[in-house]
Design a protein around this motif. Sequence first.
Motif, short mmCIF file in Angstrom:
data_model
loop_
_atom_site.label_atom_id
_atom_site.label_comp_id
_atom_site.label_asym_id
_atom_site.label_seq_id
_atom_site.Cartn_x
_atom_site.Cartn_y
_atom_site.Cartn_z
N LYS A 119 0.86 -1.20 0.00
CA LYS A 119 0.00 0.00 0.00
C LYS A 119 0.89 1.24 0.00
O LYS A 119 1.18 1.81 1.06
CB LYS A 119 -0.91 -0.01 1.24
CG LYS A 119 -1.93 -1.15 1.21
CD LYS A 119 -2.97 -0.96 2.29
CE LYS A 119 -3.92 -2.13 2.37
NZ LYS A 119 -5.03 -2.08 1.42
N VAL A 122 0.47 4.51 2.21
CA VAL A 122 0.56 4.52 3.68
C VAL A 122 1.88 5.14 4.15
O VAL A 122 2.95 4.85 3.61
CB VAL A 122 0.44 3.07 4.23
CG1 VAL A 122 0.67 3.03 5.74
CG2 VAL A 122 -0.91 2.49 3.90
N ILE A 171 -3.19 4.54 8.46
CA ILE A 171 -4.24 3.71 7.87
C ILE A 171 -5.04 3.08 9.00
O ILE A 171 -4.47 2.80 10.07
CB ILE A 171 -3.63 2.62 6.94
CG1 ILE A 171 -4.72 1.87 6.20
CG2 ILE A 171 -2.77 1.66 7.72
CD1 ILE A 171 -4.19 0.87 5.19
#
Length: 362
Positions: A119, A122, A171
Amino acid sequence: MGTTAEFTEWIRAYAHALGFELVGFAPAVRPPHAESFLLWLARGYAGTMDYLPRTAQVRIAPTALLEGAQSAVVVGLNYAPETLPETDYRIARYALGDDYHTVIRAKLETLLNAICALKPEVQGRVCVDSAPVLERDLAWLAGLGWYGKNTCLINTHRGSYFFLGVLLLTIELAYDSPAEGGCGTCRKCLDACPTGALVEPYQLDARRCISYLTIENRDAIPQEWRRPIGEWLFGCDICQEVCPFNRPREHQPLRAVPTREARFRPRPLPSLSELLTMDEPAFQERFQGSAVRRAKWHGIVRSALVVAGNSGNPRYLPLIERYRHHPNPILREHAEWAYRRLTECLPEAESAPRPPSHRAEG
Ligand code: SF4
Ligand code: SF4
């Protein structure tokens, strides 16, 4: 990996694979015990650790450490050694192996890189001892353990010989429940503390704690605490050693099992005599990569003089004697104390200072 819960479990499995025995998740909120920490500071219990009040606001605000922080991945790494080294002094277990900051930081950075590879949006920040209040409170929130009367975080099944680390992330994750458990009526740690530093349950007056006196304190060790220090050169484990949650029991073999982390295995240690003859460059080299360096050469020699004074062993007298004329007044005064302490409990013949060997030969 689609849902928040799946991603959270992926992080948990990755962290376990990196060697962290305890892994939990908490929202990155102001620590629930923030007010108690501020009160503890206001009472002066932090002694000369000026960096604590100076950084207090950062220590109780995850978003001051990482803007937009939403979650904390909290990890625990066991440092209990299989056996204790045989030495004529003692070092707290956590400092027997390699410096934990380096070990935990490297593992958490690996975890952060793995998360960012999946991700990229992040952001993360690794915290190891950069905000201990935050770390312990977040560890409680994340279900890793509860507060013992000795102020350590205790895991009911695994005890308290754990380093804690936190990875803050921007997150949302699926959070664990706060840990349940407690000391009950036990007060073994309060009764066993040799300096009475646990002034009441859950309250540590660092100014009396051997850990503070031998590591953080840069001044003379107050005379009243020198005898109770006994053989502790760096730190103290007494309030953890007596804790029932750290003592293995037959029916609960999981308690305080030895660490699996090779870098926390005890390093070979010099003898007390070697410490008392080691100059500063030799000390730096010998303790390279060890948390013991935090006390600095001067602090270790100061504690070594106290331990030698408490030893009851006259063979340290010639080594102590060398520091009675040292240019550093703190070392000089500790040597004087150690000399008096040793000689007062020895028969007269043993207590007479030995002449330096070259004069004896001449
Ligand atoms: S570390 Fe030692 S001196 Fe400090 S509170 Fe625990 S038992 Fe007392
Ligand atoms: S020794 Fe007893 S009182 Fe102290 S922390 Fe352990 S369980 Fe709690």
